[in-house]
Design a protein around this motif. Structure first.
Motif, PDB file in Angstrom:
ATOM      1  N   UNK A 172      -9.752   1.968   1.988  1.00 41.39           N
ATOM      2  CA  UNK A 172      -9.715   1.060   3.138  1.00 41.39           C
ATOM      3  C   UNK A 172     -10.056  -0.369   2.728  1.00 41.39           C
ATOM      4  N   UNK A 173     -11.010  -0.512   1.828  1.00 40.11           N
ATOM      5  CA  UNK A 173     -11.406  -1.842   1.375  1.00 40.11           C
ATOM      6  C   UNK A 173     -10.297  -2.502   0.554  1.00 40.11           C
ATOM      7  N   UNK A 174      -9.621  -1.714  -0.276  1.00 48.64           N
ATOM      8  CA  UNK A 174      -8.530  -2.265  -1.080  1.00 48.64           C
ATOM      9  C   UNK A 174      -7.393  -2.776  -0.193  1.00 48.64           C
ATOM     10  N   UNK A 175      -7.032  -2.008   0.825  1.00 50.89           N
ATOM     11  CA  UNK A 175      -5.952  -2.453   1.691  1.00 50.89           C
ATOM     12  C   UNK A 175      -6.353  -3.673   2.514  1.00 50.89           C
ATOM     13  N   UNK A 176      -7.628  -3.749   2.859  1.00 56.44           N
ATOM     14  CA  UNK A 176      -8.121  -4.939   3.556  1.00 56.44           C
ATOM     15  C   UNK A 176      -7.996  -6.163   2.652  1.00 56.44           C
ATOM     16  N   UNK A 177      -8.363  -5.993   1.381  1.00 51.19           N
ATOM     17  CA  UNK A 177      -8.250  -7.093   0.415  1.00 51.19           C
ATOM     18  C   UNK A 177      -6.795  -7.489   0.194  1.00 51.19           C
ATOM     19  N   UNK A 178      -5.921  -6.495   0.180  1.00 49.09           N
ATOM     20  CA  UNK A 178      -4.509  -6.776  -0.017  1.00 49.09           C
ATOM     21  C   UNK A 178      -3.961  -7.637   1.120  1.00 49.09           C
ATOM     22  N   UNK A 179      -4.295  -7.265   2.358  1.00 50.40           N
ATOM     23  CA  UNK A 179      -3.803  -8.020   3.500  1.00 50.40           C
ATOM     24  C   UNK A 179      -4.299  -9.446   3.537  1.00 50.40           C
ATOM     25  N   UNK A 180      -5.476  -9.679   2.941  1.00 48.88           N
ATOM     26  CA  UNK A 180      -6.075 -11.025   2.946  1.00 48.88           C
ATOM     27  C   UNK A 180      -5.754 -11.824   1.693  1.00 48.88           C
ATOM     28  N   UNK A 181      -5.061 -11.210   0.740  1.00 45.53           N
ATOM     29  CA  UNK A 181      -4.810 -11.869  -0.541  1.00 45.53           C
ATOM     30  C   UNK A 181      -3.889 -13.077  -0.365  1.00 45.53           C
ATOM     31  N   UNK A 182      -4.275 -14.253  -0.877  1.00 43.53           N
ATOM     32  CA  UNK A 182      -3.451 -15.466  -0.707  1.00 43.53           C
ATOM     33  C   UNK A 182      -2.046 -15.328  -1.270  1.00 43.53           C
ATOM     34  N   UNK A 183      -1.920 -14.657  -2.411  1.00 46.62           N
ATOM     35  CA  UNK A 183      -0.594 -14.506  -3.016  1.00 46.62           C
ATOM     36  C   UNK A 183       0.282 -13.593  -2.166  1.00 46.62           C
ATOM     37  N   UNK A 184      -0.305 -12.521  -1.611  1.00 44.14           N
ATOM     38  CA  UNK A 184       0.455 -11.650  -0.729  1.00 44.14           C
ATOM     39  C   UNK A 184       0.887 -12.395   0.529  1.00 44.14           C
ATOM     40  N   UNK A 185      -0.013 -13.187   1.083  1.00 50.25           N
ATOM     41  CA  UNK A 185       0.336 -13.960   2.270  1.00 50.25           C
ATOM     42  C   UNK A 185       1.484 -14.919   1.979  1.00 50.25           C
ATOM     43  N   UNK A 186       1.467 -15.492   0.799  1.00 48.10           N
ATOM     44  CA  UNK A 186       2.528 -16.418   0.406  1.00 48.10           C
ATOM     45  C   UNK A 186       3.871 -15.695   0.309  1.00 48.10           C
ATOM     46  N   UNK A 187       3.873 -14.535  -0.340  1.00 50.01           N
ATOM     47  CA  UNK A 187       5.116 -13.780  -0.502  1.00 50.01           C
ATOM     48  C   UNK A 187       5.628 -13.276   0.839  1.00 50.01           C
ATOM     49  N   UNK A 188       4.743 -12.683   1.621  1.00 49.67           N
ATOM     50  CA  UNK A 188       5.167 -12.071   2.880  1.00 49.67           C
ATOM     51  C   UNK A 188       5.571 -13.100   3.929  1.00 49.67           C
ATOM     52  N   UNK A 189       5.222 -14.370   3.700  1.00 48.39           N
ATOM     53  CA  UNK A 189       5.619 -15.430   4.632  1.00 48.39           C
ATOM     54  C   UNK A 189       7.048 -15.902   4.407  1.00 48.39           C
ATOM     55  N   UNK A 190       7.636 -15.509   3.276  1.00 49.20           N
ATOM     56  CA  UNK A 190       9.020 -15.869   3.007  1.00 49.20           C
ATOM     57  C   UNK A 190       9.914 -15.096   3.983  1.00 49.20           C
ATOM     58  N   UNK A 191      10.730 -15.759   4.763  1.00 49.65           N
ATOM     59  CA  UNK A 191      11.503 -15.077   5.816  1.00 49.65           C
ATOM     60  C   UNK A 191      12.297 -13.864   5.335  1.00 49.65           C
ATOM     61  N   UNK A 192      12.927 -13.958   4.173  1.00 49.12           N
ATOM     62  CA  UNK A 192      13.758 -12.844   3.701  1.00 49.12           C
ATOM     63  C   UNK A 192      12.927 -11.637   3.274  1.00 49.12           C
ATOM     64  N   UNK A 193      11.595 -11.810   3.131  1.00 48.05           N
ATOM     65  CA  UNK A 193      10.720 -10.711   2.735  1.00 48.05           C
ATOM     66  C   UNK A 193       9.873 -10.185   3.891  1.00 48.05           C
ATOM     67  N   UNK A 194      10.178 -10.546   5.094  1.00 50.71           N
ATOM     68  CA  UNK A 194       9.399 -10.050   6.231  1.00 50.71           C
ATOM     69  C   UNK A 194       9.494  -8.530   6.294  1.00 50.71           C
ATOM     70  N   UNK A 195       8.347  -7.859   6.298  1.00 50.37           N
ATOM     71  CA  UNK A 195       8.336  -6.406   6.272  1.00 50.37           C
ATOM     72  C   UNK A 195       9.063  -5.789   7.458  1.00 50.37           C
ATOM     73  N   UNK A 196       9.052  -6.474   8.579  1.00 49.75           N
ATOM     74  CA  UNK A 196       9.736  -5.941   9.759  1.00 49.75           C
ATOM     75  C   UNK A 196      11.235  -5.807   9.520  1.00 49.75           C
TER      76      UNK A 196
END
Length: 264
Positions: free
Chosen positions: A221-245
């Protein structure tokens, strides 16, 4: 392992990056440096007799025989919090499609395998060794072409399947892992991924499947929390073509524990 507990059937039925300087965590590189193939096999079992028979077959016959043929680091897992019906999940890595295609013929030439596995291999139709086997064939990701072994410390595994709405979405999600750096984020944050694979043959395609490992559920649970808050992950997931939805239509997680004789 001779468990007599029954486990709930899950939806999972399907089945080289630089080595991190982590103690007890080594990468297995295919000899030809090509992407490996994985069979992810799920045995569905109805009772303790079937569970015992399958486990005895895997431990005493199948895994030793596969090792003799050069197929190593075979994983065997049961559900972490079982209930109802039992399952045993087996991960078998292959160097090539040819190795996968010919393995049964090669096993049939192994007299020791036939002897050790006789109870399973010759189980009568009136008392079968299992209810059903479901298998998926996966191709390893290019940026993690082989299995990486975690330490043998007490640990749990999370097997995750991401289903895609289309083949194009699946291609984009694999690009996110391989080229945009998602695999590296997993490693940097200590998820200790075991494998990543695209399902070539199996149910619920298109999808990808991967396995990560943790000390326990609290660490998970702690690892996934860290993943969601990771700056690099936020940067990647903010790219429109990479939206998980857009790329992931359904996520299935199965929590597993290794059998005592598992090589992963």
């Amino acid at each position: 392992m001779k468990r007599r507990v029954f486990f709930k059937t899950t939806i999972v039925s399907s089945a080289a990056a630089a080595i991190l300087p982590q103690i007890g965590f080594a990468q297995l590189k295919p000899s030809n440096k090509m992407q490996m193939y994985y069979e992810l096999r799920t045995y569905t079992l109805k009772d303790a007799d079937q569970l015992s028979l399958v486990e005895d077959y895997l431990e005493r016959a199948a895994i030793p025989a596969l090792n003799r043929l050069g197929i190593e680091n075979i994983g065997v897992f049961t559900e972490l919090k079982p209930s109802a019906q039992s399952i045993v999940i087996v991960l078998i890595p292959y160097q090539s499609l040819h190795e996968f295609e010919t393995i049964n013929d090669r096993l049939e030439q192994d007299k020791l395998y036939l002897t050790k596995g006789a109870s399973y291999l010759n189980a009568p139709a009136t008392k079968p060794a299992y209810e059903r086997i479901q298998s998926s064939l996966l191709k390893a990701f290019k940026n993690m072409p082989g299995i990486e072994l975690p330490s043998k410390d007490k640990r749990i595994f999370e097997l995750r399947r991401y289903e895609h709405a289309s083949e194009a979405a699946g291609t984009k999600k694999r690009e996110m892992f391989n080229d945009a750096g998602e695999i590296e984020i997993f490693k940097r944050l200590g998820f200790k991924p075991v494998f990543f694979g695209e399902t070539i043959i199996g149910e619920a395609r298109p999808n990808l499947i991967y396995m990560v490992t943790f000390d326990d559920m609290a660490a998970r649970d702690q690892h996934w929390k860290s993943f969601g808050a990771d700056p690099e992950w936020k940067k990647i997931s903010a790219i429109p073509e990479y939206a998980d939805s857009k790329l992931v239509s359904k996520i299935t997680s199965t929590f597993l524990q290794p059998a005592e004789y598992s090589q992963i």
